[in-house]
Motif scaffolding. Structure first.
Motif, mmCIF file in Angstrom:
data_model
loop_
_atom_site.group_PDB
_atom_site.id
_atom_site.type_symbol
_atom_site.label_atom_id
_atom_site.label_comp_id
_atom_site.label_asym_id
_atom_site.label_seq_id
_atom_site.Cartn_x
_atom_site.Cartn_y
_atom_site.Cartn_z
ATOM 1 N N PRO A 279 0.808 -1.233 0.000
ATOM 2 C CA PRO A 279 0.000 0.000 0.000
ATOM 3 C C PRO A 279 0.837 1.277 0.000
ATOM 4 O O PRO A 279 0.444 2.285 -0.603
ATOM 5 C CB PRO A 279 -0.832 -0.125 1.278
ATOM 6 N N LEU A 280 2.001 1.262 0.664
ATOM 7 C CA LEU A 280 2.844 2.452 0.686
ATOM 8 C C LEU A 280 3.362 2.773 -0.710
ATOM 9 O O LEU A 280 3.408 3.945 -1.116
ATOM 10 C CB LEU A 280 4.012 2.246 1.652
ATOM 11 N N ALA A 281 3.743 1.741 -1.472
ATOM 12 C CA ALA A 281 4.229 1.965 -2.833
ATOM 13 C C ALA A 281 3.127 2.517 -3.721
ATOM 14 O O ALA A 281 3.349 3.441 -4.526
ATOM 15 C CB ALA A 281 4.773 0.656 -3.408
ATOM 16 N N VAL A 282 1.916 1.998 -3.575
ATOM 17 C CA VAL A 282 0.788 2.490 -4.361
ATOM 18 C C VAL A 282 0.466 3.939 -3.988
ATOM 19 O O VAL A 282 0.170 4.773 -4.853
ATOM 20 C CB VAL A 282 -0.433 1.582 -4.157
ATOM 21 N N SER A 283 0.546 4.259 -2.700
ATOM 22 C CA SER A 283 0.265 5.617 -2.246
ATOM 23 C C SER A 283 1.307 6.600 -2.763
ATOM 24 O O SER A 283 0.967 7.727 -3.182
ATOM 25 C CB SER A 283 0.216 5.653 -0.717
ATOM 26 N N LEU A 284 2.567 6.194 -2.741
ATOM 27 C CA LEU A 284 3.622 7.067 -3.269
ATOM 28 C C LEU A 284 3.449 7.307 -4.767
ATOM 29 O O LEU A 284 3.653 8.427 -5.250
ATOM 30 C CB LEU A 284 4.994 6.461 -2.986
ATOM 31 N N ALA A 285 3.069 6.264 -5.492
ATOM 32 C CA ALA A 285 2.826 6.418 -6.924
ATOM 33 C C ALA A 285 1.664 7.372 -7.178
ATOM 34 O O ALA A 285 1.711 8.210 -8.086
ATOM 35 C CB ALA A 285 2.553 5.055 -7.554
ATOM 36 N N ALA A 286 0.604 7.263 -6.368
ATOM 37 C CA ALA A 286 -0.536 8.158 -6.515
ATOM 38 C C ALA A 286 -0.145 9.597 -6.188
ATOM 39 O O ALA A 286 -0.582 10.541 -6.863
ATOM 40 C CB ALA A 286 -1.675 7.702 -5.610
ATOM 41 N N GLY A 287 0.670 9.794 -5.152
ATOM 42 C CA GLY A 287 1.110 11.142 -4.801
ATOM 43 C C GLY A 287 1.947 11.769 -5.893
ATOM 44 O O GLY A 287 1.762 12.952 -6.232
ATOM 45 N N PHE A 288 2.857 10.996 -6.486
ATOM 46 C CA PHE A 288 3.680 11.515 -7.588
ATOM 47 C C PHE A 288 2.810 11.841 -8.792
ATOM 48 O O PHE A 288 2.983 12.886 -9.438
ATOM 49 C CB PHE A 288 4.747 10.483 -7.959
ATOM 50 N N SER A 289 1.858 10.966 -9.109
ATOM 51 C CA SER A 289 0.965 11.200 -10.245
ATOM 52 C C SER A 289 0.115 12.445 -10.023
ATOM 53 O O SER A 289 -0.144 13.217 -10.957
ATOM 54 C CB SER A 289 0.063 9.986 -10.464
ATOM 55 N N GLY A 290 -0.342 12.662 -8.778
ATOM 56 C CA GLY A 290 -1.121 13.845 -8.476
ATOM 57 C C GLY A 290 -0.326 15.129 -8.676
ATOM 58 O O GLY A 290 -0.859 16.125 -9.184
ATOM 59 N N SER A 291 0.951 15.121 -8.301
ATOM 60 C CA SER A 291 1.794 16.307 -8.484
ATOM 61 C C SER A 291 2.025 16.601 -9.961
ATOM 62 O O SER A 291 1.948 17.756 -10.401
ATOM 63 C CB SER A 291 3.139 16.106 -7.781
ATOM 64 N N VAL A 292 2.289 15.559 -10.742
ATOM 65 C CA VAL A 292 2.506 15.748 -12.178
ATOM 66 C C VAL A 292 1.231 16.253 -12.850
ATOM 67 O O VAL A 292 1.277 17.164 -13.688
ATOM 68 C CB VAL A 292 2.977 14.429 -12.822
ATOM 69 N N ALA A 293 0.100 15.676 -12.484
ATOM 70 C CA ALA A 293 -1.173 16.109 -13.070
ATOM 71 C C ALA A 293 -1.494 17.550 -12.693
ATOM 72 O O ALA A 293 -2.033 18.312 -13.508
ATOM 73 C CB ALA A 293 -2.292 15.180 -12.621
ATOM 74 N N ALA A 294 -1.173 17.953 -11.468
ATOM 75 C CA ALA A 294 -1.418 19.330 -11.044
ATOM 76 C C ALA A 294 -0.558 20.309 -11.828
ATOM 77 O O ALA A 294 -1.028 21.391 -12.210
ATOM 78 C CB ALA A 294 -1.146 19.460 -9.545
ATOM 79 N N ALA A 295 0.691 19.942 -12.087
ATOM 80 C CA ALA A 295 1.568 20.819 -12.859
ATOM 81 C C ALA A 295 1.073 20.968 -14.292
ATOM 82 O O ALA A 295 1.127 22.055 -14.875
ATOM 83 C CB ALA A 295 2.994 20.255 -12.841
ATOM 84 N N ALA A 296 0.565 19.881 -14.873
ATOM 85 C CA ALA A 296 0.104 19.923 -16.259
ATOM 86 C C ALA A 296 -1.158 20.753 -16.435
ATOM 87 O O ALA A 296 -1.391 21.321 -17.508
ATOM 88 C CB ALA A 296 -0.134 18.497 -16.765
ATOM 89 N N SER A 297 -1.985 20.847 -15.406
ATOM 90 C CA SER A 297 -3.277 21.524 -15.534
ATOM 91 C C SER A 297 -3.364 22.832 -14.758
ATOM 92 O O SER A 297 -4.447 23.417 -14.657
ATOM 93 C CB SER A 297 -4.393 20.581 -15.029
ATOM 94 N N HIS A 298 -2.244 23.321 -14.225
ATOM 95 C CA HIS A 298 -2.320 24.453 -13.298
ATOM 96 C C HIS A 298 -2.755 25.748 -13.968
ATOM 97 O O HIS A 298 -3.479 26.548 -13.361
ATOM 98 C CB HIS A 298 -0.963 24.671 -12.620
ATOM 99 N N SER A 299 -2.332 25.992 -15.188
ATOM 100 C CA SER A 299 -2.686 27.259 -15.832
ATOM 101 C C SER A 299 -4.200 27.399 -15.971
ATOM 102 O O SER A 299 -4.757 28.499 -15.805
ATOM 103 C CB SER A 299 -2.021 27.349 -17.212
#
Length: 378
Positions: A279-299
């Motif tokens: 579960p920790l590995a899945v959570s870390l992957a989700a956190g990284f994906s959330g940061s990348v998605a936020a950067a792509a859609s921030h404007s």
């Protein structure tokens, strides 16, 4: 008995998801408040820092001011993110149908995520508008003495548009004084001006955001459509976020499965033979994906937040329809809801949003697994 078991399983997952989302929103809400205030308070020649925004909120609203509007956002995220994951699961079920490993390619996750993000945007937009206006109120100086308000009778037109609002009599008297060409000795001149909706503030401008923050005020003054203001930029933002989030998460999930399968003897023939990931590995992957998605859609997030802070009364919207008013800017900006004056400030607060999305996704997935493990094991 089987139906009861299915209903109980659904209730457990729904409770776990709602609890995890609320916890993730609660833990990162101060980042969201500061991010929003930086977006709406900055200009081409004015760049606010996180420290300046935090000090202003503390000075005007106290330490709890960073949590203004939390209830609206929490409710919107429970409904919106639930719809996002539900739509994604339904769409990917068609992709996985007939496959041995129930495997979803990253490109398929991208397309399903785009559709899921659009559904989330439609559901969560009204709650975001109320959240943004509550956050702006926490950093606004609301003082009756400085506004020159008087508890006098309010005209029927103003009372219908904005309940409980008292016009600025000082500004009204000043406007009457500017009408030097008219006979200002007429007793009904000030009262006549009060009857016109565009003079409800005494200046010809719309009321400030902190005066139009409750649902009943927004609907009566701006109409039901105001709850979905900034829908163009919101759809693009959430579609990009959903697509990037699910595709990158699926890519990382596949990579972690392949890494786990290395060295296994015998070589696993399917993902079921590899076993579940930690579960920790899945959570870390989700956190990284959330940061990348936020950067792509921030404007597009900046464009939507700034549009939600504009108070447009119904009479102005109607006037624009009659005059066939066209949106300013280039074609791409008109399609995506970006105002041309915001071109140089679209990336303000991007690091705060990346941190908020990353931490919220990590806490959401991690706490979801934790709650499910505790409830199922009971």
């Amino acid at each position: 008995m089987e139906d009861f078991s299915k209903n109980q399983t659904f209730a457990i997952h729904a409770f776990a998801g709602a609890s995890a989302l609320t916890l993730g929103t609660l833990s990162t809400y101060p980042f969201d408040t500061i991010k929003t205030l930086i977006q709406v308070g900055s200009g081409p020649d004015k760049q606010l820092t996180a420290a300046q925004v935090f000090d202003r909120v503390r000075k005007l609203s106290g330490d709890s001011g960073v949590y203004n509007g939390f209830g609206w956002l929490a409710l919107g995220r429970v409904l919106g993110v639930g719809a996002r994951f539900g739509t994604y699961e339904m769409l990917t079920a068609f992709y996985k149908d007939g496959r041995k490993d129930n495997y979803v390619y990253a490109s398929e996750a991208l397309m399903a995520g785009i559709a899921a993000g659009a559904v989330e945007s439609l559901i969560s937009s009204p709650f975001e508008l109320l959240t943004v206006r509550a956050q702006v109120t926490s950093a606004s100086r609301v003082s009756n003495s400085s506004m020159g308000l008087q508890k006098t009778s309010v005209s029927s037109s103003v009372a219908k548009l904005l309940r409980g609002y008292s016009p600025d009599v000082k500004a009204l008297n000043h406007s009457v004084g500017l009408l030097s060409a008219l006979n200002t000795k007429q007793a009904n001149l000030t009262g006549s001006l009060k009857e016109y909706p565009w003079m409800m503030t005494g200046t010809g401008r719309a009321p400030p955001v902190y005066q139009v923050r409750r649902p009943i005020d927004v609907i009566s003054l701006e109409g039901w459509g105001a709850l979905w203001r900034g829908m163009r930029s919101g759809l693009v933002r959430d579609s990009i976020f959903g697509g990037v989030f699910f595709s990158s998460w699926q890519f990382l999930h596949r990579a972690m499965l392949d890494w786990k399968a290395v060295g296994m003897d015998p070589i696993p023939s399917s993902d079921e033979d590899i076993g579940p990931l930690h579960p920790l590995a899945v959570s870390l992957a989700a956190g990284f994906s959330g940061s990348v998605a936020a950067a792509a859609s921030h404007s597009f997030d900046t464009a939507k937040c700034r549009s939600q802070c504009l108070v447009l009364p119904k009479y102005i919207t109607m006037e624009r329809k009659f005059l066939r008013w066209t949106l300013p800017g280039r074609r791409f900006e008109r399609l995506t809801g970006i105002h041309p004056r915001d071109r140089n400030i679209l990336f303000r607060g991007i690091w705060l949003r990346m941190a908020r999305s990353g931490v919220a996704s990590f806490v959401f997935i991690g706490s979801y697994f934790f709650v499910i493990d505790r409830l199922v094991s009971v």
